[in-house]
Enzyme design. Structure first.
Site, PDB file in Angstrom:
ATOM      1  N   ARG A 256      19.883  44.200  -9.795  1.00  0.00           N
ATOM      2  CA  ARG A 256      19.491  43.265 -10.596  1.00  0.00           C
ATOM      3  C   ARG A 256      18.549  43.337 -11.597  1.00  0.00           C
ATOM      4  NH1 ARG A 256      14.979  40.234  -7.986  1.00  0.00           N
ATOM      5  NH2 ARG A 256      14.499  41.402  -5.952  1.00  0.00           N
TER       6      ARG A 256
ATOM      7  N   TYR B 115      -1.101  45.646  -9.802  1.00  0.00           N
ATOM      8  CA  TYR B 115      -0.061  45.713 -10.950  1.00  0.00           C
ATOM      9  C   TYR B 115      -0.456  46.788 -11.941  1.00  0.00           C
ATOM     10  CZ  TYR B 115       4.376  45.118 -13.453  1.00  0.00           C
ATOM     11  OH  TYR B 115       5.435  44.926 -14.159  1.00  0.00           O
TER      12      TYR B 115
ATOM     13  N   ILE C 238      10.271  40.169 -20.231  1.00  0.00           N
ATOM     14  CA  ILE C 238      11.638  40.357 -20.015  1.00  0.00           C
ATOM     15  C   ILE C 238      11.934  39.175 -18.939  1.00  0.00           C
ATOM     16  CG2 ILE C 238      13.667  41.611 -19.621  1.00  0.00           C
ATOM     17  CD1 ILE C 238      11.872  43.116 -22.004  1.00  0.00           C
TER      18      ILE C 238
ATOM     19  N   LYS D  25       0.830  50.615 -12.755  1.00  0.00           N
ATOM     20  CA  LYS D  25       1.506  50.928 -13.928  1.00  0.00           C
ATOM     21  C   LYS D  25       0.870  52.090 -14.695  1.00  0.00           C
ATOM     22  CE  LYS D  25       5.364  48.813 -12.944  1.00  0.00           C
ATOM     23  NZ  LYS D  25       6.466  49.175 -13.144  1.00  0.00           N
TER      24      LYS D  25
ATOM     25  N   SER E  15       4.448  49.403 -17.834  1.00  0.00           N
ATOM     26  CA  SER E  15       4.326  47.967 -18.323  1.00  0.00           C
ATOM     27  C   SER E  15       3.220  47.977 -19.252  1.00  0.00           C
ATOM     28  CB  SER E  15       3.993  46.952 -17.167  1.00  0.00           C
ATOM     29  OG  SER E  15       3.474  45.936 -17.603  1.00  0.00           O
TER      30      SER E  15
HETATM   31  P1  NAP Z   1      13.340  42.078 -10.247  1.00  0.00           P
HETATM   32  O1  NAP Z   1      14.127  41.583 -11.258  1.00  0.00           O
HETATM   33  O2  NAP Z   1      12.282  41.683  -9.405  1.00  0.00           O
HETATM   34  O3  NAP Z   1      14.105  43.570  -9.595  1.00  0.00           O
HETATM   35  C1  NAP Z   1      13.225  44.522  -9.027  1.00  0.00           C
HETATM   36  C2  NAP Z   1      14.430  45.514  -8.199  1.00  0.00           C
HETATM   37  O4  NAP Z   1      13.570  46.323  -7.498  1.00  0.00           O
HETATM   38  C3  NAP Z   1      15.275  44.886  -7.310  1.00  0.00           C
HETATM   39  O5  NAP Z   1      16.476  45.684  -7.520  1.00  0.00           O
HETATM   40  C4  NAP Z   1      14.596  45.062  -6.150  1.00  0.00           C
HETATM   41  O6  NAP Z   1      15.601  45.349  -4.844  1.00  0.00           O
HETATM   42  C5  NAP Z   1      14.123  46.510  -6.228  1.00  0.00           C
HETATM   43  N1  NAP Z   1      12.786  46.690  -5.248  1.00  0.00           N
HETATM   44  C6  NAP Z   1      11.772  45.997  -5.148  1.00  0.00           C
HETATM   45  N2  NAP Z   1      10.934  46.629  -4.194  1.00  0.00           N
HETATM   46  C7  NAP Z   1      11.809  47.826  -3.732  1.00  0.00           C
HETATM   47  C8  NAP Z   1      11.501  48.766  -2.708  1.00  0.00           C
HETATM   48  N3  NAP Z   1      10.488  48.912  -2.128  1.00  0.00           N
HETATM   49  N4  NAP Z   1      12.164  49.860  -2.763  1.00  0.00           N
HETATM   50  C9  NAP Z   1      13.412  50.016  -3.613  1.00  0.00           C
HETATM   51  N5  NAP Z   1      13.616  48.836  -4.294  1.00  0.00           N
HETATM   52  C10 NAP Z   1      12.770  47.853  -4.602  1.00  0.00           C
HETATM   53  O7  NAP Z   1      12.510  43.255 -11.401  1.00  0.00           O
HETATM   54  P2  NAP Z   1      12.517  43.576 -12.983  1.00  0.00           P
HETATM   55  O8  NAP Z   1      11.674  42.528 -13.900  1.00  0.00           O
HETATM   56  O9  NAP Z   1      14.010  43.819 -13.498  1.00  0.00           O
HETATM   57  O10 NAP Z   1      11.523  44.725 -13.201  1.00  0.00           O
HETATM   58  C11 NAP Z   1      12.084  46.186 -13.053  1.00  0.00           C
HETATM   59  C12 NAP Z   1      10.934  46.917 -13.546  1.00  0.00           C
HETATM   60  O11 NAP Z   1      10.333  46.586 -14.732  1.00  0.00           O
HETATM   61  C13 NAP Z   1       9.630  47.013 -12.422  1.00  0.00           C
HETATM   62  O12 NAP Z   1       9.158  48.293 -12.373  1.00  0.00           O
HETATM   63  C14 NAP Z   1       8.464  45.954 -13.540  1.00  0.00           C
HETATM   64  O13 NAP Z   1       7.346  46.311 -13.046  1.00  0.00           O
HETATM   65  C15 NAP Z   1       9.209  46.363 -14.809  1.00  0.00           C
HETATM   66  N6  NAP Z   1       8.743  45.645 -15.739  1.00  0.00           N
HETATM   67  C16 NAP Z   1       9.286  44.259 -15.738  1.00  0.00           C
HETATM   68  C17 NAP Z   1       8.836  43.494 -16.585  1.00  0.00           C
HETATM   69  C18 NAP Z   1       9.341  42.092 -16.975  1.00  0.00           C
HETATM   70  O14 NAP Z   1       9.052  41.148 -17.606  1.00  0.00           O
HETATM   71  N7  NAP Z   1      10.548  41.701 -16.246  1.00  0.00           N
HETATM   72  C19 NAP Z   1       7.754  43.751 -17.802  1.00  0.00           C
HETATM   73  C20 NAP Z   1       7.404  45.040 -17.552  1.00  0.00           C
HETATM   74  C21 NAP Z   1       7.750  46.027 -16.759  1.00  0.00           C
HETATM   75  P3  NAP Z   1      16.289  44.198  -4.205  1.00  0.00           P
HETATM   76  O15 NAP Z   1      16.983  43.643  -5.156  1.00  0.00           O
HETATM   77  O16 NAP Z   1      16.632  44.735  -2.765  1.00  0.00           O
HETATM   78  O17 NAP Z   1      15.006  43.107  -3.959  1.00  0.00           O
END
Ligand code: NAP
Length: 243
Positions: free
Chosen positions: A15, A153, A186, A157, A140
């Site tokens: 996801r 966080y 995002i 990062k 990030s």
């Molecule tokens: P998200 O929608 O919350 O999805 C997180 C994913 O990580 C899910 O598939 C989750 O699995 C998995 N996960 C969480 N804990 C885990 C663990 N202990 N072991 C294995 N898998 C785990 O997050 P996202 O927004 O897509 O973010 C993805 C990455 O981008 C992250 O590293 C985040 O820090 C980075 N990021 C995000 C943003 C943003 O604005 N969204 C900005 C900068 C960086 P489940 O589905 O089983 O829970």
């Protein structure tokens, strides 16, 4: 189809950003192993949405923070070689430092930073024998801005960037590159709890005045993971609308 016959692992790939990254690799011919930590409904939905690629998709469920679980995962891979590893799994548990429970500090470090280390460690053993590999770690902008309420966080990062730079030097001779992508805001579940007012404030601070899409992040990942990016290692590519 530049990833045809390549094997790609995307942690947290069922996801959010990881899903977009995984789907982009599928469209380009890769076999993609998406991992998750427990949300089976999201994993099932990923499979349904990408039914047309069912022969090229593999799923696995484990906690990246658990070193033994990561080692065992690499022992049961559905393919021999690993060409690309994307360390995308991550969480947030925001609070100001004065109020942050130690467990919340530790859990974010364990998943975001130690999880990246665990997966890199196992992957470079394999990639070194292959004399080829691409690792992309999802960091990030918080790593250098250090937003208030995100000390855990931000530390995790920033740590990923340090890990990326050191590891890139250790494995460069074996044609393995290690880079980071730093996505700006995002719209995924990860930030779905942000109040609307704060979202509007953040958008005003972004030169492009909007949040990014998972596809925009996925395109950056795909470039760093490609054979064309052969002389790029130890870098951070910002995909953040100019933030
Ligand atoms: P998200 O929608 O919350 O999805 C997180 C994913 O990580 C899910 O598939 C989750 O699995 C998995 N996960 C969480 N804990 C885990 C663990 N202990 N072991 C294995 N898998 C785990 O997050 P996202 O927004 O897509 O973010 C993805 C990455 O981008 C992250 O590293 C985040 O820090 C980075 N990021 C995000 C943003 C943003 O604005 N969204 C900005 C900068 C960086 P489940 O589905 O089983 O829970």
């Amino acid at each position: 189809m530049q990833f045809k016959d390549q094997n790609v692992i995307v942690t947290g790939g069922t996801r959010g950003i990881g899903k977009g990254i995984a789907e982009n690799f599928l469209k380009q011919g890769a076999n993609v192993l998406v991992t998750y930590s427990g949300n089976k409904a999201a994993a099932d939905e990923f499979l349904t949405t990408n039914e047309e690629y069912k022969d090229n998709i593999f799923t696995d469920c484990f906690n990246v923070a658990d070193a033994s679980a990561c080692e065992e995962f690499f022992e049961r891979l559905p393919f021999e070689k690993v060409h690309v590893l994307v360390n995308n799994a991550g969480i947030r548990k925001d609070n100001i430092v004065a109020m942050m429970p130690k467990d919340d500090w530790q859990q974010v470090l364990d998943i975001n930073l130690t999880g990246t280390f665990n997966m890199c460690k196992a992957a470079v053993m394999k990639m070194s024998r292959q004399r080829y590999g691409r690792i992309v770690n999802i960091t990030s902008p918080c790593s250098h801005f250090g937003f208030a309420g995100q000390a855990n966080y931000a530390a995790s990062k920033a740590g990923q960037i340090g890990l990326t730079r050191s590891l890139s030097k250790e494995v460069a001779k074996r044609k393995i590159t290690v880079n980071c992508i730093s996505p700006g805001f995002i719209g995924t579940d990860l930030i779905a709890d942000l109040p609307e007012k704060l979202v509007d404030e953040y958008k005003q601070q972004i030169p492009m005045k909007r949040f990014g899409t998972v596809d925009e992040v996925a395109n950056g990942v795909s470039f760093l993971a490609s054979e064309q990016a052969s002389y790029i290692t130890g870098t951070v590519l910002e995909v953040s609308g100019g933030l």
